[in-house]
Write an enzyme that holds these catalytic residues in place. Structure first.
Site, short mmCIF file in Angstrom:
data_model
loop_
_atom_site.label_atom_id
_atom_site.label_comp_id
_atom_site.label_asym_id
_atom_site.label_seq_id
_atom_site.Cartn_x
_atom_site.Cartn_y
_atom_site.Cartn_z
N HIS A 141 37.30 43.76 33.27
CA HIS A 141 37.16 43.40 34.69
C HIS A 141 36.99 41.88 34.70
O HIS A 141 35.91 41.37 34.40
CB HIS A 141 35.95 44.11 35.30
CG HIS A 141 35.68 43.75 36.72
ND1 HIS A 141 35.85 44.62 37.77
CD2 HIS A 141 35.28 42.59 37.28
CE1 HIS A 141 35.56 44.02 38.90
NE2 HIS A 141 35.19 42.77 38.63
N LYS A 196 30.05 44.50 54.13
CA LYS A 196 31.45 44.93 54.13
C LYS A 196 31.48 46.45 54.24
O LYS A 196 30.58 47.11 53.70
CB LYS A 196 32.12 44.56 52.80
CG LYS A 196 32.21 43.08 52.57
CD LYS A 196 32.95 42.82 51.26
CE LYS A 196 32.66 41.41 50.79
NZ LYS A 196 32.65 41.22 49.37
N GLY A 219 33.20 36.94 38.44
CA GLY A 219 32.30 37.53 37.45
C GLY A 219 33.20 38.33 36.52
O GLY A 219 34.21 38.86 36.96
N GLU A 263 36.62 49.63 44.00
CA GLU A 263 35.22 50.06 43.92
C GLU A 263 34.81 50.86 45.16
O GLU A 263 34.06 51.82 45.08
CB GLU A 263 34.31 48.84 43.74
CG GLU A 263 34.44 48.25 42.34
CD GLU A 263 34.00 46.81 42.23
OE1 GLU A 263 34.68 45.94 42.82
OE2 GLU A 263 32.99 46.56 41.57
N ARG A 322 26.73 50.37 48.00
CA ARG A 322 26.81 49.73 46.69
C ARG A 322 25.46 49.06 46.39
O ARG A 322 24.94 48.31 47.22
CB ARG A 322 27.90 48.67 46.70
CG ARG A 322 27.99 47.98 45.39
CD ARG A 322 28.97 46.88 45.39
NE ARG A 322 29.11 46.37 44.04
CZ ARG A 322 29.96 45.45 43.69
NH1 ARG A 322 30.78 44.94 44.58
NH2 ARG A 322 30.02 45.03 42.46
N ASN A 362 28.90 47.76 51.49
CA ASN A 362 28.43 46.80 50.48
C ASN A 362 27.69 45.69 51.22
O ASN A 362 28.30 44.82 51.84
CB ASN A 362 29.65 46.24 49.73
CG ASN A 362 29.26 45.31 48.60
OD1 ASN A 362 28.08 44.98 48.44
ND2 ASN A 362 30.24 44.88 47.82
N ARG A 397 29.41 30.99 35.47
CA ARG A 397 28.31 31.45 34.60
C ARG A 397 28.68 31.19 33.14
O ARG A 397 29.84 31.30 32.76
CB ARG A 397 28.08 32.96 34.76
CG ARG A 397 27.59 33.37 36.12
CD ARG A 397 27.23 34.85 36.11
NE ARG A 397 27.03 35.35 37.44
CZ ARG A 397 27.66 36.42 37.94
NH1 ARG A 397 28.52 37.10 37.20
NH2 ARG A 397 27.42 36.81 39.18
N ASP A 433 37.42 28.33 40.07
CA ASP A 433 38.54 29.21 40.43
C ASP A 433 39.66 29.07 39.40
O ASP A 433 40.16 27.97 39.15
CB ASP A 433 39.05 28.82 41.82
CG ASP A 433 40.02 29.85 42.37
OD1 ASP A 433 41.04 30.14 41.70
OD2 ASP A 433 39.77 30.36 43.47
N ILE A 442 41.36 37.90 38.40
CA ILE A 442 42.13 37.23 37.35
C ILE A 442 42.93 38.26 36.54
O ILE A 442 44.12 38.07 36.27
CB ILE A 442 41.20 36.40 36.43
CG1 ILE A 442 40.46 35.34 37.26
CG2 ILE A 442 41.96 35.76 35.28
CD1 ILE A 442 39.40 34.56 36.52
N HIS A 478 29.37 45.87 37.11
CA HIS A 478 30.77 46.24 37.39
C HIS A 478 31.06 47.69 37.00
O HIS A 478 32.21 48.07 36.78
CB HIS A 478 31.78 45.36 36.61
CG HIS A 478 31.79 43.93 37.00
ND1 HIS A 478 32.04 42.93 36.09
CD2 HIS A 478 31.63 43.32 38.19
CE1 HIS A 478 32.01 41.76 36.70
NE2 HIS A 478 31.76 41.96 37.98
P1 ADP Z 1 34.58 38.37 42.36
O1 ADP Z 1 34.76 39.73 43.02
O2 ADP Z 1 33.84 38.41 41.07
O3 ADP Z 1 34.13 37.28 43.28
P2 ADP Z 1 37.50 38.46 42.16
O4 ADP Z 1 37.71 39.72 41.43
O5 ADP Z 1 37.83 38.40 43.59
O6 ADP Z 1 36.03 37.91 41.91
O7 ADP Z 1 38.34 37.33 41.39
C1 ADP Z 1 38.32 36.00 41.77
C2 ADP Z 1 39.12 35.22 40.74
O8 ADP Z 1 40.47 35.71 40.77
C3 ADP Z 1 39.19 33.73 41.02
O9 ADP Z 1 38.90 33.01 39.84
C4 ADP Z 1 40.63 33.52 41.39
O10 ADP Z 1 41.09 32.30 40.96
C5 ADP Z 1 41.33 34.63 40.62
N1 ADP Z 1 42.68 34.85 41.17
C6 ADP Z 1 43.00 35.42 42.34
N2 ADP Z 1 44.36 35.35 42.53
C7 ADP Z 1 44.88 34.70 41.46
C8 ADP Z 1 46.18 34.32 41.04
N3 ADP Z 1 47.23 34.55 41.80
N4 ADP Z 1 46.32 33.67 39.85
C9 ADP Z 1 45.25 33.40 39.08
N5 ADP Z 1 44.00 33.75 39.41
C10 ADP Z 1 43.80 34.39 40.57
#
Ligand code: ADP
Length: 406
Positions: free
Chosen positions: A203, A14, A207, A379, A88, A7, A236, A278, A327, A177
């Site tokens: 998902h 990665k 994002g 993925e 990817r 990726n 977003r 976050d 999330i 996604h």
């Molecule tokens: P992306 O790949 O789109 O960057 P991720 O799938 O890694 O995103 O998700 C990131 C989100 O997951 C962040 O908003 C983070 O706060 C949330 N997240 C990760 N761990 C936790 C948790 N323990 N509780 C709540 N939210 C979490």
């Protein structure tokens, strides 16, 4: 057989090396700050993480180091053992509905689609070219974030704008996604033990997107021409009145580029809370009574509930709802709010089961009208599976041709 999943971002790369078809991860790593000062990479092997500070002039150098690590750590003895590399790619436009070999002609199409994904597609091409230089004999494939959504019917992917916009500028819904929605939906079908299912997959990470999937085929998804549509996300805005954009461009006297930055990087949870994109910070804010965090969270979950309800109707019912990504896999609070919002459909949360993070699990009660599951996404594995399947197909074809010639 060793298959790499790659990726490449504009300044990062990665990778994960899988032993296929067993699907064992042998080694993985992340290269950061490629082409910048203070570049470095981290390798994960046998549960250990090792960080190395090195100059990473370009993606090709990063790829060379991937290969050095594979040899030094005795994953392979020679690079000939790496038979296939899956890349990817964000935007496959109308051209790609599945993972494909990256021939010169296909790379040209990926480059052409850079207008629709200016940050992502050029980076993917860099990754593919670097891999071709370093391992010229391996099959190079492209797995597109948009491919799984290419089955969506015209009435769902067109926007109600002048028809020529689609013909001339390729303006339509593509969705993103896709690799993740495909992975969790096929896992969901495995769990249910049948394939004639109607699924809604959520998902929800930084994002976020929701998809409606019937018998393994995607019938609708919430992201569009770009990832900034459908749900509200970390930073977003997602769907809203399109005229807000032109109105605010006039008010702020800003350029299209500046507006794009505001809508992609300064909106969503961050824009409303004023604190963070976050979801963990939003949850902390709610705990101490921050009203804007409260509002941001409500707006966030309401939009997810809206989409699930819409797809429930569109699918004519639903056999299971899946939560995945940062999330979806980890936020107990967000999942609870969404499931509570679906109570009108007869969805019943199992509070005890929902009290978990990052594991595959049923989180609704036996008498819930729709079972809801957490399924952690993967993925990289999906890309490796598709790439391995394409490699097998090519080998079989070669064998058939050879036999015919004889
Ligand atoms: P992306 O790949 O789109 O960057 P991720 O799938 O890694 O995103 O998700 C990131 C989100 O997951 C962040 O908003 C983070 O706060 C949330 N997240 C990760 N761990 C936790 C948790 N323990 N509780 C709540 N939210 C979490």
């Amino acid at each position: 057989m060793i298959v790499l999943s790659v990726n490449a971002g504009s300044s990062s790369l990665k990778f994960q090396a899988f032993d296929m078809p067993e699907e064992t991860v042998l080694i993985s790593g992340v290269f950061e700050r490629i082409g910048m000062k203070e570049s470095f990479y981290t390798i994960k092997l046998n549960g250990e993480k090792i960080k190395k500070e090195v100059e990473l002039k370009n993606h090709e150098r990063a790829m060379e180091l991937v290969m050095e690590e594979l040899i030094d750590n005795k994953i392979v003895e020679s690079l000939d053992e790496i038979k296939a590399i899956g890349h990817r790619i964000a935007q496959g436009g109308p051209y790609f509905d599945k993972t494909e070999e990256m021939t010169d002609e296909n790379i040209k199409k990926v480059k052409e689609l850079s207008v629709l994904a200016p940050l992502h597609n050029p980076a993917a091409v860099k990754g593919i070219k670097a891999a071709m230089e370093v391992v010229p004999n391996a099959l190079q494939t492209g797995a597109f974030d948009t491919a799984f959504h290419q089955t969506i019917e015209e009435e769902n992917y067109m926007y109600p704008v002048p028809y020529e916009w689609c013909e001339k500028y390729k303006v339509r819904k593509y969705g993103f996604h896709g690799t993740s929605h495909k992975y969790v939906s096929s896992r969901m079908n495995e769990i249910l033990g049948r394939y004639n299912t109607k699924l809604i997959t959520c998902h929800i990470g930084n994002g976020a997107s929701v998809s409606a999937i019937k018998e393994g085929i995607c019938v609708n998804t919430s992201m569009g021409l770009t990832p900034n549509s459908g749900l509200m996300m970390g930073s977003r805005c997602g769907d809203m009145d399109a005229t807000v954009i032109t109105y605010m461009m006039q008010q702020l006297d800003c350029t299209a580029e500046e507006m794009d930055t505001i809508l992609n990087k300064q909106s969503g949870l961050l824009g409303i809370s004023g604190i963070s994109s976050d979801s963990r910070d939003i949850e902390d804010g709610i705990k101490i009574g921050n009203q804007r965090c409260n509002l941001a969270q409500k707006m966030f979950t309401n939009r997810i509930i809206d989409h699930i309800a819409k797809y429930y109707v569109e699918l004519g019912g639903c056999d299971a709802i899946v939560f995945t990504a940062g999330i979806g896999e980890n936020s107990i609070h967000t999942r609870r709010e969404i499931l509570d919002g679906l109570a009108v459909l007869g969805v019943k949360i199992d509070e005890e089961a929902n009290d978990c993070r990052g594991i595959e699990r049923l989180i609704t009660t036996e008498d819930s009208s729709i079972p809801c599951y957490i399924i952690p996404t993967n993925e990289e594995l999906m890309i490796a599976r598709d790439t391995y399947a394409l490699y097998q197909q090519k080998e079989n074809k070669k064998e058939l041709e050879a036999n015919e010639i004889i």
